[in-house]
Design an enzyme around this catalytic site. Structure first.
Site, mmCIF file in Angstrom:
data_model
loop_
_atom_site.group_PDB
_atom_site.id
_atom_site.type_symbol
_atom_site.label_atom_id
_atom_site.label_comp_id
_atom_site.label_asym_id
_atom_site.label_seq_id
_atom_site.Cartn_x
_atom_site.Cartn_y
_atom_site.Cartn_z
ATOM 1 N N SER A 204 47.610 8.805 31.601
ATOM 2 C CA SER A 204 48.050 8.679 32.993
ATOM 3 C C SER A 204 48.775 7.372 33.273
ATOM 4 C CB SER A 204 46.847 8.816 33.934
ATOM 5 O OG SER A 204 46.213 10.063 33.757
ATOM 6 N N HIS A 250 46.461 3.871 36.581
ATOM 7 C CA HIS A 250 47.617 4.398 37.303
ATOM 8 C C HIS A 250 48.456 3.259 37.902
ATOM 9 C CE1 HIS A 250 45.745 8.665 38.010
ATOM 10 N NE2 HIS A 250 45.642 8.248 36.762
#
Length: 299
Positions: A204, A250
């Site tokens: 991610s 993230h």
């Protein structure tokens, strides 16, 4: 009748207005050739693998001009245009899928050996494990590791949708640097902020880096920013509302991806290599500082 090329921004500088086409000085435009960066109007735009090129660069690329680099077409960021502009994206996708299959075959053992963890005791051996114990490779291996089918599914869709056009725009080497450094930045921020015994894994961070880089590239190409901004907003919403998501990865990947993309696509042609690789080195240095700082507190 076409006008001879001159200073591409001469009329804009004189009037204080937007740039005008270098071949049609009376036509305002926000599009530039991806090779020479001269403003071009819709009549002069020629479709290229990434963006548009001016007629002069198209002639040079076909070998009919007199430029010494006529047979060496370049991407927007100065990379070599490859026969398969998606090769690195495919390889990265294959590595992620191969590791996922290995995880399914071996159970949680492989995850425990390769996931990102700061400092903890291995539940199997009760030995101390983690980045702070010298296992720095976990910062990298965790980027390619997934346990759930939905997790790898979302990440690989993002890798394909975002990675393929970015690789075509940046070139293989620059795209690979963007992916790896974004993922490393996500791992480093997770290691710095999260609890030392909190495991983390997944691509991610790297995918968010590609998302940030896509926004920078679209802005550079004067494309409509609404789709990518909506996608970014939705992903950030999920990041902070869904449970079990390492928001640190993230955000770390996103910030690194934006910073790297700015250096890659906005580097002046005269000092392109210096600015591009200097930006990569700076991001890597920040990653190292975060890792060393966190390790010092856990030692």
């Amino acid at each position: 009748m076409d006008q001879p090329p001159g200073n591409p921004d001469q009329s804009a500088a004189a009037t204080g207005g937007p740039p005008t086409c270098y071949r049609h000085p009376g036509r305002e435009t926000g599009i530039r050739c991806t090779r020479c960066e001269r403003p071009i109007c819709p009549e002069c735009m020629v479709d290229a693998s990434v963006g548009f090129q001016c007629p002069d660069c198209v002639r040079e690329g076909s070998g009919t001009g007199h430029s010494p680099t006529a047979n060496q077409p370049r991407t927007l960021a100065g990379g070599t245009i490859a026969a398969d502009p998606r090769l690195v994206t495919k390889v990265l996708l294959a590595i992620n899928v191969a590791l996922f299959i290995a995880v399914l075959a071996t159970g949680s053992r492989l995850v425990g050996d390769l996931d990102l963890i700061g400092l903890a005791r291995d539940y199997r051996t009760y030995q101390v494990v983690g980045v702070a114990d010298g296992q720095w490779y976990r910062l990298v291996t965790a980027m390619f590791l997934h346990e759930e089918i939905w997790h790898i599914g979302f990440n690989m869709l993002g890798l394909w949708w975002l990675g393929a056009p970015l690789e075509a725009a940046l070139g293989r080497t620059r795209f690979l640097a963007l992916y790896l450094l974004s993922g490393l930045a996500g791992s480093a921020l997770t290691y710095l902020v999260a609890a030392p015994n909190q495991p983390s894994l997944g691509a991610s961070g790297a995918i968010f880096g590609l998302l940030g880089a896509t926004a920078v590239l679209m802005r550079r190409m004067n494309y409509d920013m609404k789709p990518v901004l909506v996608l970014l907003a939705l992903n950030l919403l999920f990041t902070f509302t869904w449970s079990g998501i390492a928001w640190e990865a993230h955000i770390g990947g996103l910030v690194a991806g934006v910073a790297l993309a700015i250096g890659l696509v906005h580097a002046p042609r005269k000092h392109r290599a210096l600015v591009q690789w200097g930006t990569c080195a700076l991001v890597l240095a920040v990653v190292l500082v975060m890792v060393l700082a966190r390790t010092a507190t856990l030692s």
